[in-house]
Design a protein around this motif. Sequence first.
Motif, mmCIF file in Angstrom:
data_model
loop_
_atom_site.group_PDB
_atom_site.id
_atom_site.type_symbol
_atom_site.label_atom_id
_atom_site.label_comp_id
_atom_site.label_asym_id
_atom_site.label_seq_id
_atom_site.Cartn_x
_atom_site.Cartn_y
_atom_site.Cartn_z
ATOM 1 N N VAL A 165 -2.947 -13.460 13.462
ATOM 2 C CA VAL A 165 -3.975 -13.702 12.451
ATOM 3 C C VAL A 165 -3.352 -13.802 11.056
ATOM 4 C CG1 VAL A 165 -5.734 -12.512 13.817
ATOM 5 C CG2 VAL A 165 -4.447 -11.220 12.100
ATOM 6 N N ASN A 166 -4.133 -14.358 10.137
ATOM 7 C CA ASN A 166 -3.739 -14.461 8.735
ATOM 8 C C ASN A 166 -4.618 -13.537 7.907
ATOM 9 O OD1 ASN A 166 -1.841 -16.623 9.248
ATOM 10 N ND2 ASN A 166 -3.627 -17.951 9.497
ATOM 11 N N ILE A 167 -4.008 -12.809 6.995
ATOM 12 C CA ILE A 167 -4.741 -11.833 6.189
ATOM 13 C C ILE A 167 -4.462 -12.109 4.714
ATOM 14 C CG2 ILE A 167 -5.057 -9.379 5.685
ATOM 15 C CD1 ILE A 167 -3.864 -8.815 8.498
ATOM 16 N N ASP A 168 -5.530 -12.322 3.948
ATOM 17 C CA ASP A 168 -5.367 -12.495 2.504
ATOM 18 C C ASP A 168 -5.008 -11.168 1.836
ATOM 19 O OD1 ASP A 168 -5.792 -15.233 2.014
ATOM 20 O OD2 ASP A 168 -7.950 -15.009 2.217
ATOM 21 N N VAL A 169 -5.873 -10.185 2.059
ATOM 22 C CA VAL A 169 -5.687 -8.889 1.403
ATOM 23 C C VAL A 169 -5.846 -7.777 2.429
ATOM 24 C CG1 VAL A 169 -6.401 -7.373 -0.485
ATOM 25 C CG2 VAL A 169 -6.716 -9.851 -0.695
ATOM 26 N N ALA A 170 -4.882 -6.861 2.462
ATOM 27 C CA ALA A 170 -4.957 -5.696 3.345
ATOM 28 C C ALA A 170 -5.188 -4.458 2.501
ATOM 29 C CB ALA A 170 -3.679 -5.548 4.155
ATOM 30 N N PHE A 171 -6.256 -3.743 2.814
ATOM 31 C CA PHE A 171 -6.548 -2.454 2.170
ATOM 32 C C PHE A 171 -6.111 -1.373 3.146
ATOM 33 C CE2 PHE A 171 -9.461 -5.480 0.268
ATOM 34 C CZ PHE A 171 -9.381 -5.185 -1.089
ATOM 35 N N MET A 172 -5.067 -0.642 2.789
ATOM 36 C CA MET A 172 -4.415 0.281 3.704
ATOM 37 C C MET A 172 -4.536 1.733 3.235
ATOM 38 S SD MET A 172 -3.270 -1.923 5.870
ATOM 39 C CE MET A 172 -2.180 -0.917 6.883
ATOM 40 N N ALA A 173 -4.499 2.638 4.205
ATOM 41 C CA ALA A 173 -4.485 4.071 3.923
ATOM 42 C C ALA A 173 -3.136 4.642 4.322
ATOM 43 C CB ALA A 173 -5.602 4.770 4.694
ATOM 44 N N SER A 174 -2.794 5.771 3.740
ATOM 45 C CA SER A 174 -1.541 6.436 4.083
ATOM 46 C C SER A 174 -1.786 7.928 4.256
ATOM 47 C CB SER A 174 -0.494 6.209 2.990
ATOM 48 O OG SER A 174 0.741 6.793 3.350
ATOM 49 N N SER A 175 -1.213 8.496 5.306
ATOM 50 C CA SER A 175 -1.385 9.929 5.553
ATOM 51 C C SER A 175 -0.461 10.771 4.687
ATOM 52 C CB SER A 175 -1.124 10.240 7.028
ATOM 53 O OG SER A 175 -2.047 9.573 7.855
ATOM 54 N N GLY A 176 0.608 10.149 4.198
ATOM 55 C CA GLY A 176 1.542 10.879 3.365
ATOM 56 C C GLY A 176 2.437 9.931 2.579
ATOM 57 N N PHE A 177 3.081 10.470 1.535
ATOM 58 C CA PHE A 177 4.043 9.675 0.756
ATOM 59 C C PHE A 177 5.084 10.595 0.151
ATOM 60 C CE2 PHE A 177 5.718 8.105 -3.247
ATOM 61 C CZ PHE A 177 6.220 6.866 -2.852
ATOM 62 N N SER A 178 6.332 10.125 0.177
ATOM 63 C CA SER A 178 7.407 10.786 -0.559
ATOM 64 C C SER A 178 8.367 9.716 -1.046
ATOM 65 C CB SER A 178 8.153 11.799 0.322
ATOM 66 O OG SER A 178 8.916 11.124 1.319
ATOM 67 N N MET A 179 9.111 10.038 -2.062
ATOM 68 C CA MET A 179 10.069 9.073 -2.614
ATOM 69 C C MET A 179 11.115 8.700 -1.573
ATOM 70 S SD MET A 179 9.194 8.459 -5.792
ATOM 71 C CE MET A 179 10.670 8.017 -6.726
ATOM 72 N N GLU A 180 11.513 9.664 -0.754
ATOM 73 C CA GLU A 180 12.571 9.410 0.227
ATOM 74 C C GLU A 180 12.056 8.650 1.443
ATOM 75 O OE1 GLU A 180 13.310 12.765 -2.345
ATOM 76 O OE2 GLU A 180 11.690 12.479 -0.876
ATOM 77 N N ASN A 181 10.849 8.957 1.877
ATOM 78 C CA ASN A 181 10.358 8.424 3.145
ATOM 79 C C ASN A 181 9.293 7.338 3.019
ATOM 80 O OD1 ASN A 181 11.706 10.376 5.172
ATOM 81 N ND2 ASN A 181 10.804 11.730 3.650
ATOM 82 N N GLY A 182 8.802 7.103 1.825
ATOM 83 C CA GLY A 182 7.794 6.070 1.632
ATOM 84 C C GLY A 182 6.434 6.498 2.160
ATOM 85 N N PHE A 183 5.626 5.511 2.572
ATOM 86 C CA PHE A 183 4.278 5.757 3.071
ATOM 87 C C PHE A 183 4.362 6.037 4.568
ATOM 88 C CE2 PHE A 183 3.916 2.993 -0.629
ATOM 89 C CZ PHE A 183 3.009 3.700 -1.419
ATOM 90 N N THR A 184 3.749 7.135 4.984
ATOM 91 C CA THR A 184 3.966 7.585 6.354
ATOM 92 C C THR A 184 2.653 7.779 7.116
ATOM 93 O OG1 THR A 184 4.114 9.875 5.559
ATOM 94 C CG2 THR A 184 6.171 8.671 5.871
ATOM 95 N N SER A 185 2.793 7.747 8.443
ATOM 96 C CA SER A 185 1.669 7.867 9.360
ATOM 97 C C SER A 185 1.979 8.948 10.401
ATOM 98 C CB SER A 185 1.418 6.521 10.039
ATOM 99 O OG SER A 185 0.441 6.616 11.046
#
Length: 252
Positions: A165-185
């Motif tokens: 599929v093609n997606i114009d805009v993705a609205f995403m959630a993240s369970s966690g974030f850190s500078m070292e590990n980025g956005f995490t699930s």
Amino acid sequence: MKTERREGIKDLLRARGEVKLKDLEKSFPDCSSMTLRRDLKYLEDNGFVRRTRGGAVAMSRLSIAAEDIYSERTLENVAQKFAIAKKAQQFIERGRSIYIDSGTTMMLFTREMEDEYLSIMTSGVNIAMELIKKQKPSVTLVGGQVNRNTISVSGVNSCAFIREVNIDVAFMASSGFSMENGFTSGTYTECEIKKEVISRARRKIILMDSKKVDKIMPFTFARMEDIDILVSDDELEEEIVREAARKNVQLI
């Protein structure tokens, strides 16, 4: 006799929530273990139980547990999540193809959406149910295995669908974030579908409250440079604000 026995097993399940085969053997001494196993399979096939090793659990208990977990998460940081959901509305454009991730912030985002002509895809079962209350958008629920804790689908089939599929805009959630590990699930399968969405979307927007910062979950699905916009509350650490600026990420 068979019907009465199965009704008796259902009564035990309603009372206890779960049963063991050895308990059923005591309750129904005239029946063999094989017969009782067949009864449990029949009840599972008809949606009353989920069989376990040596017994079965009532589906009502599983449903309540999943609802409780999700309900607890809906009560966390409500004011921040609502503010984020409102701010993110500005990035919805009529006639676009958008993806809405699962999660409690995304549910608030969905409820705040105006009834517009959009092509919407989502992995959130409850989000799809919320969206079909609106009259104008077309809604596609991505197929896959349901995660009871997030009320979302993921897995191999989900990823295969997203790749087509093609997606114009993705609205995403993240369970966690850190500078070292980025956005995490929290789960591998959900991480994989998030990665696929990020790779397919023209514009990537993450909605995340500041309480998720320094909360590290096992699987990384994106880093700061992989997204275009981060929508958060006013309590983000200055280090993250600077990192967003370095990576040309718009911070809202």
